[in-house]
Write an enzyme that holds these catalytic residues in place. Structure first.
Site, PDB file in Angstrom:
ATOM      1  N   GLU A  41      -9.997  -3.264  -6.195  1.00 17.57           N
ATOM      2  CA  GLU A  41      -9.482  -2.136  -5.415  1.00 17.57           C
ATOM      3  C   GLU A  41      -9.402  -0.878  -6.264  1.00 17.57           C
ATOM      4  O   GLU A  41      -9.075  -0.931  -7.452  1.00 17.57           O
ATOM      5  CB  GLU A  41      -8.143  -2.459  -4.776  1.00 17.57           C
ATOM      6  CG  GLU A  41      -7.061  -3.029  -5.666  1.00 17.57           C
ATOM      7  CD  GLU A  41      -5.765  -3.235  -4.885  1.00 17.57           C
ATOM      8  OE1 GLU A  41      -5.288  -2.276  -4.236  1.00 17.57           O
ATOM      9  OE2 GLU A  41      -5.224  -4.346  -4.916  1.00 17.57           O
ATOM     10  N   HIS A  92      -7.498  -5.117  -1.724  1.00 19.26           N
ATOM     11  CA  HIS A  92      -6.254  -4.405  -1.451  1.00 19.26           C
ATOM     12  C   HIS A  92      -5.371  -5.193  -0.482  1.00 19.26           C
ATOM     13  O   HIS A  92      -5.836  -5.650   0.561  1.00 19.26           O
ATOM     14  CB  HIS A  92      -6.609  -3.041  -0.853  1.00 19.26           C
ATOM     15  CG  HIS A  92      -5.466  -2.119  -0.645  1.00 19.26           C
ATOM     16  ND1 HIS A  92      -4.748  -1.568  -1.686  1.00 19.26           N
ATOM     17  CD2 HIS A  92      -4.894  -1.622   0.497  1.00 19.26           C
ATOM     18  CE1 HIS A  92      -3.814  -0.778  -1.199  1.00 19.26           C
ATOM     19  NE2 HIS A  92      -3.877  -0.798   0.115  1.00 19.26           N
ATOM     20  N   SER A 134       0.829  -1.193   0.000  1.00 22.13           N
ATOM     21  CA  SER A 134       0.000   0.000   0.000  1.00 22.13           C
ATOM     22  C   SER A 134       0.870   1.252   0.000  1.00 22.13           C
ATOM     23  O   SER A 134       1.668   1.448  -0.911  1.00 22.13           O
ATOM     24  CB  SER A 134      -0.964  -0.050   1.186  1.00 22.13           C
ATOM     25  OG  SER A 134      -1.995   0.896   1.048  1.00 22.13           O
TER      26      SER A 134
END
Length: 300
Positions: free
Chosen positions: A239, A269, A144
């Site tokens: 996502e 995600h 991320s």
């Protein structure tokens, strides 16, 4: 079985959350609670340490590490998260490769907006090099926001005249603070974790009024990736940051970089966090990431 697992993960991620805008401390506590549910392999050991002047977590196989180091950057929207919340991912890579890892506790927004965390990560990398490690024996990995830091730390290191690492592994990287990817709209509602409003909220804390249209904030649309090491980018189709990954991969390819864009259907995600029996796709993706690291980290 796999479709059932994906459905269960999706349902878990859609469980009701507190309504309204949450405070920074509430965001951080919620993320810790989520990540505490993830499986950490039992064949690794962890040691608190420091790296480049910041706290870090050293993760090693129980039987001792082979030569080679993974420098890991945790996720959390640049606002929350820590080496502890990312331990399931870091430990899974260590367990699968036999390499040791350092996970950096970089400074977080809003207390420390851009470029504070980036500066911490560059100093951590410099510290590894100064310790005598060769860049060819170091890989960057992250998820991320930390996946984004894999790219921007490499950019900043290159600009500082440092050698680049042997490889980059990015799980669902956040690499476009301009939020211009089509998936920001097309995956709204399909994504069980994020909404555009949510990522804009945390993104604003990190930006602190700065222009997002610059390479160190939106490398997927503004960075020159020339000379970058081989990259593995893993992302799920469910996502809103999907196009961050696809555009980063295209930009790397156009710059002559060896890049693999590894897309898993119907996955959320950073789905790799659900490894260890919860989601088969997570274990399979981590196996591919471990193979990639083994292929590119150069050891004596």
């Amino acid at each position: 079985m796999s479709k059932e697992q994906l459905a269960k993960v999706d349902a878990m991620l859609r469980l009701p959350r507190p309504q309204g805008e949450r405070s920074v401390e509430e965001l951080r506590a919620g993320f810790r609670a989520l990540m505490d549910q993830m499986t950490v392999p039992d064949d690794v050991r962890t040691t608190p340490t420091t790296l480049g002047g910041r706290p870090a977590l050293h993760v090693e196989p129980d039987g001792g590490a082979r030569p080679g180091t993974i420098l890991y950057f945790h996720g959390g929207g640049f606002v929350f998260g820590s080496p502890r919340t990312a331990l399931s991912l870091t430990a899974q890579l260590v367990s699968r490769t036999g390499f040791g890892s350092y996970s950096v506790d970089y400074r977080l927004a809003p207390e420390h907006p851009f470029p504070a965390g980036l500066e911490d990560n560059v100093r951590a990398y410099r510290a590894l090099l100064d310790s005598g490690l060769d860049a060819s024996a170091i890989a960057f990995a992250g998820d991320s926001a930390g996946g984004g830091y894999c790219v921007t730390t490499a950019l900043a290191a290159r600009d500082a005249g440092l050698p680049l690492p042997a490889a980059i592994v990015a799980f669902s990287p956040g690499v476009d603070m301009t939020r211009t990817g089509e998936s920001m709209t097309t995956k709204e509602g399909i994504d069980p974790i994020f909404t555009r409003a949510a990522v804009q909220h945390t993104g604003a804390m990190y930006l602190a009024g700065q222009d997002p249209a610059q390479p160190l904030l939106s490398p997927a649309v503004h960075a020159d990736l020339s000379g970058f090491p081989p990259m593995l980018i893993q992302v799920g189709t469910n996502e809103i940051l999907l196009d961050d990954s696809s555009r980063l991969a295209a930009r790397a390819r156009n710059a002559g970089v060896n890049v693999i864009l590894d897309v898993t259907a119907d996955a959320p995600h950073v789905f790799q966090a659900f490894a260890g029996g919860t989601l088969d796709e997570a274990d399979q993706a981590l196996d591919r990431a471990a193979l990639f690291l083994n292929q590119h980290i150069r050891t004596p």
